[in-house]
Design an enzyme around this catalytic site. Structure first.
Site, PDB file in Angstrom:
ATOM      1  N   GLY A   1       1.198   5.037   1.790  1.00  0.00           N
ATOM      2  CA  GLY A   1       0.834   5.951   2.863  1.00  0.00           C
ATOM      3  C   GLY A   1       1.134   7.366   2.411  1.00  0.00           C
ATOM      4  N   GLY A   2       0.922   8.302   3.281  1.00  0.00           N
ATOM      5  CA  GLY A   2       1.094   9.683   2.898  1.00  0.00           C
ATOM      6  C   GLY A   2       2.496  10.019   2.408  1.00  0.00           C
ATOM      7  N   TYR A   3       3.491   9.408   3.012  1.00  0.00           N
ATOM      8  CA  TYR A   3       4.850   9.779   2.663  1.00  0.00           C
ATOM      9  C   TYR A   3       5.615   8.732   1.901  1.00  0.00           C
ATOM     10  CZ  TYR A   3       5.607  14.371   4.342  1.00  0.00           C
ATOM     11  OH  TYR A   3       5.599  15.727   4.462  1.00  0.00           O
TER      12      TYR A   3
ATOM     13  N   ASP B   1      -3.218   9.458  19.562  1.00  0.00           N
ATOM     14  CA  ASP B   1      -3.995   9.161  18.359  1.00  0.00           C
ATOM     15  C   ASP B   1      -4.645   7.774  18.465  1.00  0.00           C
ATOM     16  OD1 ASP B   1      -5.102   9.864  15.965  1.00  0.00           O
ATOM     17  OD2 ASP B   1      -3.346   9.351  14.749  1.00  0.00           O
TER      18      ASP B   1
ATOM     19  N   GLY C   1       0.793  -1.216   0.000  1.00  0.00           N
ATOM     20  CA  GLY C   1       0.000   0.000   0.000  1.00  0.00           C
ATOM     21  C   GLY C   1       0.821   1.259   0.000  1.00  0.00           C
TER      22      GLY C   1
END
Ligand SMILES: *[C@@H]1O[C@H](CO)[C@@H](O)[C@H](O)[C@H]1NC(C)=O
Ligand SMILES: *[C@@H]1O[C@H](CO)[C@@H](O)[C@H](O)[C@H]1NC(C)=O
Ligand SMILES: *[C@@H]1O[C@H](CO)[C@@H](O)[C@H](O)[C@H]1NC(C)=O
Ligand SMILES: *[C@@H]1O[C@H](CO)[C@@H](O)[C@H](O)[C@H]1NC(C)=O
Ligand SMILES: *[C@@H]1O[C@H](CO)[C@@H](O)[C@H](O)[C@H]1NC(C)=O
Length: 952
Positions: free
Chosen positions: A639-641, A754, A637
């Site tokens: 991810g953002g970075y 979080d 996958g």
């Protein structure tokens, strides 16, 4: 340099003097070594017997046995083997780099009793000469790439007990004798014909079988055999397992097949058999019957099915069945699986009052069933897709969806100890919780008699019988662990096996070879229900005895060299040069390893170099290897970075690797935070960091791979398991303990910041693991009550008090945890269609009523088979967690206590670490989002917008 050469010359002459007139076999062993790389390091000198070369056994000065399984030997087996005329046993199994064809000279070994070459890469035809080994009792050549026919000469092997040729590319007919040439019909002492997974063709000769045969296992599955099943098969009275499936057999099944009254497993599926269904009355020990996908005449379900009182598994997909299903089919005492899909069964399906509780799966897809009557204790997976009933009755809708299947996440639990989380690179915590380098591989059972893979009793018995065998064979094994049982496409049951060394933390070559032999030679016999098996070992790359290259061949090479002295000098110079270069490279790599943060630049705003405890530093090369050069197939996958990859460390451990994109400077600080924090925390409910990579401009984090994804996925049904009330309680108590650990026991204490359902992962036993520390804050010593920070977190879970005051305390985590608890019972997003979960629950709640009147908002799946004992108290504590001010909220320790009380109320032992959760677990992981995909690690998480993971 010159001194060295002189020394060498002296040694060579001494060597020549010593070898002449000594042990004759050493010459041939050295000749074999010439074609091999990676021979054991102690194969030096000229006396294999006296010096006890690894894998060599002698009688007097003659070599009688060579067992070199699974030591990563590579090269070819040369004809010199034929000169070891006293050899009785040869096992070179699981050396995947052994290749070339099998030398005909093997036929000279007139004393050979055991020849095992399982799981190598041999190819070419089987030499005829194998048939002239008069004493051969055990011949296992399975899982290679042999081609061509089975030599008729095998019929001369009158002592043969075991013949395994499976999983090769053999073609042609099965040879039988004709007066002039021998054939397999002469093998009247052989118990095992394992020929599956080849390309054998032609008819099964009727001459092959007779009443003289003593065969127990006839495994011909997955070939290209044609014609009818010979009538003579019914004469083989000792037969226990018969697999003729996945061929092109046609015609009627011979009516005398029910003479085979010792058969436990019968597979006739995936052929073109026609005529009437065979009458199997009298096959009273039959456990597994599969006649699926044939062209039988249409018929009712025969009454004699229910007379097969040992049946565990009945597979009758697409077999022309019609009419009603008899009610007593479901009361067969041991029945676990009934597959009747793709038939024309009609009318009412009645499970009756006495249906069996072992039932795990009933697949009735694509029939004409219009009604069913369920028993009350019913708990199996029931599938009705494609029946009229799905269009008519509301109550049956639940059974008209694609099923969750029968994945079973079994894994041997630790025995009365806490698993060590901080094993170093390549090590695994054994069932006895000792870190060591296990020898791993796969056990494949070709015809087990059971189909309920979730029953842990079965694995426990396998494990203990295996330890018994290892102990009685005095093998250096401390414990074994079994995991990931699955059925593969050939219907073999595959189980991953880890064997841990006793004493030292590593095996040596001799240990591995001896263990491998016990498995390759079938010295180990599993409990009867497992049926025939084979083992394939993985490469072991943590040997205690390091290889030193090709000693024997060096000495021979240099003898030649003496006559061309100059060449030697040149050669030595080259070697010395190469050696120096290599050492230099090594030294550089070593320096890098010692200081993984050599390239850490504090001026980039990343702060001081990270302080680490326990986490391992990987080089870029290492991670590249274990992800196959970061190929697309290992990518799980984005991810953002950057990307997330799944990798396999050399010891077989699965890991998830988060790889930051190049030049992502913002990630630096979070990267550091996460490794510093994670390397310090060790708790079974907190995801553990295996290591990291800070090398060649790369930033990567290496985590243990958590197989069952996020709690969010499970709640939304994407993971494919059903979470009932008990499982939910077990999950939430784990998550609560993980968080309590962070708050109260970690040093310094950590506020997660979080907590949400996408950050709680579930392992193979559905243990919860708190993950993702990208936003976490350690609490300073000076100010232990709160830290003032920029507000971060995820919308919906965020503590409103923290949001307003910017003062972060553990109670902010408690708030988020309260939201998770509410999500757990409702399976709703915290904010869904503009409505907040806390308000939804409070509005629906009426404390005067049963279950606080929450029926409407609860997840319908939660109470499918159970009473929701303790639900009210659960809601009470959840709502206390989401009180407006931190002071009113409980501490995590209190939350843990209360959930434990609720579990006791619901009849679950909160400290029960057994596998019962997973063993009785009917779910199957469908492809679902991987837990590590959420963006909070490498992204800057602004927090005031719902993140993509939660915005659905
Ligand atoms: C099989 O054995 C017989 C008798 O021992 C011998 O005559 C024959 O040559 C052998 N056949 C093969 C193919 O090895
Ligand atoms: C099956 O065989 C049994 C015994 O051989 C016999 O009693 C029975 O009638 C047969 N059933 C059918 C349906 O032919
Ligand atoms: C079920 O199928 C059988 C055979 O096809 C037929 O004779 C019978 O009438 C059917 N029963 C119902 C209830 O439809
Ligand atoms: C599990 O297997 C054992 C041994 O085969 C059997 O006795 C037991 O009944 C099984 N348990 C369940 C729940 O099916
Ligand atoms: C191989 O295993 C069999 C049992 O299956 C045993 O009788 C035999 O002794 C073993 N061979 C050796 C060389 O240990």
């Amino acid at each position: 340099m010159s001194v060295r050469i002189e020394l060498l010359l002296v040694l060579i002459f001494m060597h020549v003097l010593l070898t002449s007139g000594q042990n004759q076999d050493v010459v041939y062993l050295q000749a074999l070594m010439d074609d091999w790389q990676n021979t054991p390091p102690n194969w030096v000198g000229s006396d294999p017997c006296g010096d006890k070369w690894v894998g060599i056994t002698c009688t007097g000065s003659r070599v009688t046995s060579i067992t070199l399984a699974n030591i990563d030997l590579s090269g070819e087996l040369s004809g010199d083997i034929g000169q070891l005329s006293e050899l009785q046993t040869l096992d070179l199994s699981y050396n995947k780099r052994l290749t070339g064809s099998l030398t005909p000279d093997i036929g000279k070994l007139k004393k050979l009793k055991t020849l095992i070459l399982v799981g190598c890469s041999f190819n070419g035809p089987l030499p005829d000469t194998l048939g002239s080994l008069p004493q051969l009792g055990y011949l296992a050549l399975n899982s290679n790439s042999f081609t061509g026919p089975i030599p008729p000469s095998f019929g001369n092997l009158t002592e043969l007990y075991w013949l395994d040729l499976a999983d090769n590319k053999l073609s042609g007919r099965i040879p039988v004798s004709d007066g002039a040439t021998p054939g397999l019909d002469l093998l009247v002492n052989t118990k095992h014909f394992h020929f599956g997974k080849n390309k054998l063709s032609g008819e099964i000769p009727s001459q092959l079988f007779s009443s003289k045969m003593t065969l127990k296992h006839v495994l011909f599955e997955d070939n290209e055999l044609t014609g009818t099943i010979p009538l003579t098969l019914g004469l083989v009275q000792n037969l226990e397992v018969l697999r003729l499936d996945t061929n092109r057999l046609s015609g009627e099944v011979p009516p005398n097949i029910n003479n085979l009254i010792s058969v436990n497993q019968l597979f006739l599926s995936n052929n073109d058999l026609n005529g009437r269904l065979p009458n199997l009355t009298g096959m009273n020990v039959l456990n597994h019957l599969d006649m699926s996908n044939n062209s039988f005449e249409a018929s009712e379900i025969p009454l004699w099915f229910s007379s097969l009182q040992s049946l565990t598994t009945l597979m009758m997909q697409h077999t022309g069945l019609q009419g009603e299903v008899p009610v007593d089919l479901f009361s067969i005492p041991q029945i676990e699986t009934v597959v009747l899909r793709d038939n024309k069964l009609n009318g009412t399906l009645d499970f009756g009052a006495t249906y069996n509780t072992h039932l795990r799966l009933i697949d009735m897809s694509n029939n004409l069933i219009s009604r069913f009557i369920l028993g009350s204790r019913y708990s199996a997976d029931l599938i009705f897709i494609g029946n009229p009933i799905c269009m008519e009755s509301e109550e049956s809708k639940a059974y008209c969806d694609q099923p969750t299947g029968s994945n079973s996440p079994y894994s041997t639990p630790p025995s009365n100890c806490v698993p060590a989380n901080n094993c170093s690179f390549g090590q695994v915590s054994s069932p006895k919780c000792k870190c060591s380098y296990p020898y791993t591989g796969t056990l494949s059972f070709r015809a087990p008699s059971f189909s309920d893979l979730g029953n842990s009793t079965i694995y426990t018995s396998l494990q203990s019988s295996m330890m018994d065998s290892f102990e009685s064979n005095q093998l250096p094994v401390d414990s074994v662990s079994l995991s990931r049982p699955t059925k593969n496409k050939d219907d073999y049951l595959e189980i991953s096996l880890e064997m841990f060394p006793s004493g030292d933390e590593r095996f040596n070559r001799s240990g591995i070879s001896r263990i491998a032999f016990v498995l390759s030679n079938q010295t180990y016999k599993p409990p009867h229900i497992f049926g025939p098996y084979f083992f394939i070992g993985n490469n072991y790359d943590s040997f205690a005895d390091t290889p030193k290259g090709k000693h024997g061949s060096v000495s021979i090479g240099i003898i030649i060299g003496v006559s061309v002295g100059a060449c030697v000098l040149v050669l030595l110079l080259i070697v010395a040069g190469l050696y120096a270069c290599r050492q230099k490279g090594r030294a550089e790599r070593a320096t890098k390893k010692n200081s993984p943060f050599a390239s850490w630049d504090p001026d980039k705003g990343n702060g001081a170099c990270p302080q680490l405890k326990g986490a391992r530093s990987f080089t870029f090369e290492e991670l590249k290897t274990c992800t196959n050069n970061f190929t697309a197939t290992t990518n799980i996958g984005v991810g953002g970075y950057g990307m997330v990859y799944r990798g396999t460390l050399p010891n077989g451990q699965l890991v998830a690797i988060k790889r930051a994109q190049h030049h992502s400077t913002q990630g630096g600080l979070q990267f550091k935070t996460e490794i510093e924090l994670l390397s310090r925390v060790h708790h079974k409910n907190v995801v553990s960091l295996v290591g990291f990579c800070f090398d060649e401009d790369e930033q990567m984090l290496v985590y243990e791979y958590i197989v069952n994804g996020t709690l969010k996925d499970s709640l939304s049904g994407r993971s494919g398991f059903r979470l009932d009330w008990m499982r939910r309680l077990k999950i939430i108590v784990g998550a609560a303990r993980g968080l309590q650990y962070l708050h109260d026991l970690a040093d310094p204490p950590i506020i997660h910041r979080d907590i949400k359902t996408t950050n709680i992962l579930l392992d193979e036993r559905l243990n919860a693991k708190v993950s993702d520390f990208g936003l976490s804050k350690p609490m300073g010593d000076v100010d232990r009550t709160h830290v003032t920070t920029q507000v971060k977190g995820t919308m919906g879970y965020m503590d409103p008090e923290y949001y307003m005051t910017q003062q972060l305390t553990e109670k902010s985590d408690v708030y988020s945890f309260g939201i998770v608890m509410l999500e757990l019972i409702t399976a709703r997003n915290p904010i869904e269609k503009g409505r907040y979960i806390v308000r939804e629950v409070k509005e629906a709640m009426d404390k005067e009523k049963d279950m606080y009147n929450l029926g409407e908002v609860l997840d319908p799946i939660i109470g499918l088979n159970t009473q929701l004992q303790g639900l009210e108290r659960f809601v009470d504590i959840a709502l206390r967690c989401v009180e407006d001010t931190g002071n009113q909220r409980p501490r995590m320790s209190e939350v843990v206590k209360e959930i434990e009380n609720i579990m006791e109320l619901a009849g679950i032992n909160p400290n029960d670490e057994s596998t019962s959760t997973s063993a009785s677990y009917e779910g199957k992981s469908k492809g679902h989002d991987h837990p590590y995909l959420n963006q909070s690690l490498f992204t800057y998480s602004g927090g005031l917008l719902p993140s993509s993971a939660d915005g659905k």
